[in-house]
Scaffold this active site. Sequence first.
Site, PDB file in Angstrom:
ATOM      1  N   ARG A 158       0.815  -1.227   0.000  1.00  0.00           N
ATOM      2  CA  ARG A 158       0.000   0.000   0.000  1.00  0.00           C
ATOM      3  C   ARG A 158       0.842   1.267   0.000  1.00  0.00           C
ATOM      4  NH1 ARG A 158      -4.238  -0.889   4.762  1.00  0.00           N
ATOM      5  NH2 ARG A 158      -2.693  -2.424   5.477  1.00  0.00           N
ATOM      6  N   MET A 159       2.138   1.150   0.273  1.00  0.00           N
ATOM      7  CA  MET A 159       3.009   2.312   0.178  1.00  0.00           C
ATOM      8  C   MET A 159       3.272   2.677  -1.282  1.00  0.00           C
ATOM      9  SD  MET A 159       3.545   3.016   3.378  1.00  0.00           S
ATOM     10  CE  MET A 159       4.880   4.194   3.379  1.00  0.00           C
TER      11      MET A 159
END
Length: 360
Positions: free
Chosen positions: A18-19
């Site tokens: 998700r980064m």
Amino acid sequence: MSSRPLVAVVLAAGEGTRMRSTRPKPLHLLCGRPMVVHVLDAVAELEVDRAVVVVGHAAERVSKLVQAQAPESLSIEFVEQRVQRGTGDAVSAALTGFGDDDEDGDILVLPGDTPLLRAPTLAALVRLHRQADAAASVLTAVIDDPHGYGRVVRGKDDRVLRIVEDADADTEERQISEVNTSIYCFRRGLLAPALRRLSPENAQGEYYLSDVVEVLAEAGYRVVSLIAPDPMEAAGVNDRAQLAMAEAELRDRTNERWMRRGVTMVDPERTYIDASVDLAPDVTLFPGTILRGDTSVGPGAEIGPDTQLVDTQVAERAIVEYSVARQATIGADARVGPFATLQPGADVPAGTVTGPHYQS
């Protein structure tokens, strides 16, 4: 209270999809330092015999950077989780880094993506664990929106019975506002057998470390919990928005610490200081000041407004305004700027007045 040996396990194996970054999740920076190093900073303030960092994704890169930047006082070993099969599997891998002589000790387990943790909170968890002679102790938090967190399920006697992950919780369990922070203290001798009883039969198909709580409770062992005084301390960083929130909180703490040590900040909200920066008393920082890396500023110096210094040494009573400097040295009573640019290796002698638009 028991004085059993204490070791720490820091989980830093995740990729952090998700980064949306090529940088491994544990290495994303807050106030100039990787977030996993902030976690190790907190651990280093405890009486910990050693720490094991579990790496996985980009293991070599994470290990090298952690080794270079972690507190020197902390003895660190690395264990690789070759296939990411959950937090329970990660801790099982970590246990291979401990010898049989640790059987009577306690193990503090914490994720590498909680950079806001304070050492006093960890110390309080360990203290409660030992005073209660518990098999496991869990740091929990009470929050308004528990969505996404594991819920802490208690029995009629208020004892912790189990932790239910959000994806596996039923409607009633999702109403619980007390959540698991994924920070634990375990009796070493009981942890390994409990890990062997874990099953991946859940929504994620993983071995949850949180399931150890239910295994121990059902076996009749005591499980206790400590509610974190500030839920923000245990906040995990899973995406760029949460990274920015953690950065803002950490920056506020950093600025407050320096102001209490005698540094004047005309506008703290517009002052950015890396964790590695060193400031002397009576320094004045004007709005728009950014101090990064191994920068140091001597007594009585004035920096800003709108000035960025990277790996730069500023001597006492110097003034630097509207300027940028990298790997430079500025002598005592010098005046740099406005609109000066100092390149790596630049040296402004003591007492020098550069004038506007100076370049070196």
